[in-house]
Enzyme design. Sequence first.
Site, PDB file in Angstrom:
ATOM      1  N   LYS A   1     -13.953   1.360  -2.835  1.00  0.00           N
ATOM      2  CA  LYS A   1     -14.839   1.752  -1.731  1.00  0.00           C
ATOM      3  C   LYS A   1     -16.018   2.564  -2.261  1.00  0.00           C
ATOM      4  O   LYS A   1     -17.164   2.346  -1.870  1.00  0.00           O
ATOM      5  CB  LYS A   1     -14.072   2.583  -0.696  1.00  0.00           C
ATOM      6  CG  LYS A   1     -13.142   1.767   0.176  1.00  0.00           C
ATOM      7  CD  LYS A   1     -12.540   2.643   1.262  1.00  0.00           C
ATOM      8  CE  LYS A   1     -11.553   1.859   2.102  1.00  0.00           C
ATOM      9  NZ  LYS A   1     -10.780   2.706   2.999  1.00  0.00           N
TER      10      LYS A   1
ATOM     11  N   HIS B   1       6.261 -26.894  -1.516  1.00  0.00           N
ATOM     12  CA  HIS B   1       5.550 -27.984  -2.191  1.00  0.00           C
ATOM     13  C   HIS B   1       4.425 -27.461  -3.071  1.00  0.00           C
ATOM     14  O   HIS B   1       3.598 -28.233  -3.546  1.00  0.00           O
ATOM     15  CB  HIS B   1       5.044 -28.974  -1.140  1.00  0.00           C
ATOM     16  CG  HIS B   1       6.164 -29.580  -0.359  1.00  0.00           C
ATOM     17  ND1 HIS B   1       6.680 -30.836  -0.615  1.00  0.00           N
ATOM     18  CD2 HIS B   1       6.921 -29.080   0.653  1.00  0.00           C
ATOM     19  CE1 HIS B   1       7.687 -31.085   0.210  1.00  0.00           C
ATOM     20  NE2 HIS B   1       7.847 -30.022   0.997  1.00  0.00           N
TER      21      HIS B   1
ATOM     22  N   GLU C   1       0.824  -1.202   0.000  1.00  0.00           N
ATOM     23  CA  GLU C   1       0.000   0.000   0.000  1.00  0.00           C
ATOM     24  C   GLU C   1       0.865   1.261   0.000  1.00  0.00           C
ATOM     25  O   GLU C   1       0.438   2.315  -0.448  1.00  0.00           O
ATOM     26  CB  GLU C   1      -0.904  -0.015   1.241  1.00  0.00           C
ATOM     27  CG  GLU C   1      -2.340   0.357   0.913  1.00  0.00           C
ATOM     28  CD  GLU C   1      -3.287   0.082   2.070  1.00  0.00           C
ATOM     29  OE1 GLU C   1      -4.078  -0.859   1.935  1.00  0.00           O
ATOM     30  OE2 GLU C   1      -3.238   0.783   3.083  1.00  0.00           O
TER      31      GLU C   1
HETATM   32  O1  PA5 Z   1      -3.149   1.518   5.933  1.00  0.00           O
HETATM   33  C1  PA5 Z   1      -4.253   2.031   5.797  1.00  0.00           C
HETATM   34  O2  PA5 Z   1      -4.412   3.238   5.938  1.00  0.00           O
HETATM   35  C2  PA5 Z   1      -5.457   1.188   5.470  1.00  0.00           C
HETATM   36  O3  PA5 Z   1      -5.133  -0.128   5.250  1.00  0.00           O
HETATM   37  C3  PA5 Z   1      -6.471   1.271   6.600  1.00  0.00           C
HETATM   38  O4  PA5 Z   1      -5.830   0.871   7.768  1.00  0.00           O
HETATM   39  C4  PA5 Z   1      -7.683   0.388   6.353  1.00  0.00           C
HETATM   40  O5  PA5 Z   1      -8.279   0.743   5.138  1.00  0.00           O
HETATM   41  C5  PA5 Z   1      -8.679   0.548   7.484  1.00  0.00           C
HETATM   42  O6  PA5 Z   1      -9.026   1.879   7.635  1.00  0.00           O
HETATM   43  P1  PA5 Z   1      -9.701   2.421   8.947  1.00  0.00           P
HETATM   44  O7  PA5 Z   1      -8.761   2.266  10.059  1.00  0.00           O
HETATM   45  O8  PA5 Z   1      -9.987   3.856   8.647  1.00  0.00           O
HETATM   46  O9  PA5 Z   1     -10.971   1.627   9.153  1.00  0.00           O
END
Ligand code: PA5
Length: 449
Positions: A426, A312, A291
């Site tokens: 989203k 494996h 990410e």
């Molecule tokens: O690293 C990030 O920012 C994302 O992976 C969020 O942690 C994830 O989308 C969850 O978001 P939130 O904590 O707002 O529910």
Amino acid sequence: MRNQITFDYSRAEAFISPEEISIMSRQALDAMDVLLGRRGVGKDCLGWIDLPKNYDPEEFARIRKAAARIRKNSEVLLVMGIGGSYLGARAAIEFLGHSFANVVERNTRRAPEIYFCGNSISSTYLKHLMDVVGDRDFSINMISKSGTTTEPAIAFRVFKEILEKKYGKKGAARRIYATTDKEKGTLRQMADQEGYETFVMPEDVGGRFSVLTPAGLLPVAVSGADIDTLMRGAVCARERALKNAFMDNGALQYAAVRNIFLRRGRSVEIMCNYEPGVHYICEWWKQLFGESEGKNHKGLLPVSADLTTDLHSMGQFIQDGSRVMFETVINIEKPREEIVIGREPQDLDGLNYLAGKTVDFVNKSAMEAAILAHTDGQVPNLMVHVPEVNEFYLGELFYFFEFACAISAYMLGVNPFNQPALDHYKKNMCALLGKPGYEERREELMKRL
Ligand code: PA5
């Protein structure tokens, strides 16, 4: 035995030149200068850098108190969150805990059973989790920085209803712990209105860098792990990352070497482990790097393999498939438990040649064998050595990867701290679900379905 985690790229040296190291070490140092000078993109999200030293002691004490309360009054803790609000806690709990924590006797586990939900939208999973909880005493830790994420919000609504039926609204509120933003978001509003105890995910720490905030610390403390030692490990890794010269700085070296490989066309990094307890650290690492780096059509694809299991299934590809990858092994030097292989009077299974040896000796031999085979097969190898399984080395490991990730992303020329592309799915989901405000997008999407 070493007394700190170490990074070792000696088995990758045959694949890279000293000139490349020299050039990339300068780039890594430049990236560090920008990061620590707070001059780079995403400079509002650098709270994680000093977190091991700068955390709020009052909140830390409240985490310990809340954990003690949950441990006392609950047989089960449900931890709800997704992505950065989930993976760090799970990585730590599975790394430090018993391999079968939720099914061994409480005397062995010495903590409530801990289950994670809100990390998918599976009704089957939620229903089955209800079966597991049954009519036992439970508490909820709902974790969402934005406070609006659909997956944990659904799980929360489902289990909040059960909790309120069981304990009444007020009683339930005393068993709900909300970890979220200081001011913003639906979860914050709900918590303030209903009187849940809250913990803060600092504004300047993004989800995937939040394992050392209450997002990770509360569930980890409930599991019985020592969060002070975890933080102490992170402090040590921070000292080394911020102060050591390149030749003694594993985090900078890791960032530099992976960028060399990327520029040489190796765009896949396989994070390997030889201990099932490390599986979720690899999952956490995948999110951290995936990410942070995967944007503007750039980045290494982070994948993981649990070995020897996946030898494996993935072994053939790693050995002889397209040469797009390098592998990084998290090596736990000393296993938590040891088993010595026995001798049998009749050597029916042909294993007597291993009698007297430990199972870990076999595991380490498999690891060395695979590394030699893979490097023969032109897959460079990087190692992260972890002396043993404890909170201190885990704290080091978390900080090591976070720091390396930020440096690596800056070297790549991307903002490590945002995730703009996540919004695409989203928004589509909100539109398809008919959420108010998404009518136009819904109309457009419905034509394409
Ligand atoms: O690293 C990030 O920012 C994302 O992976 C969020 O942690 C994830 O989308 C969850 O978001 P939130 O904590 O707002 O529910």
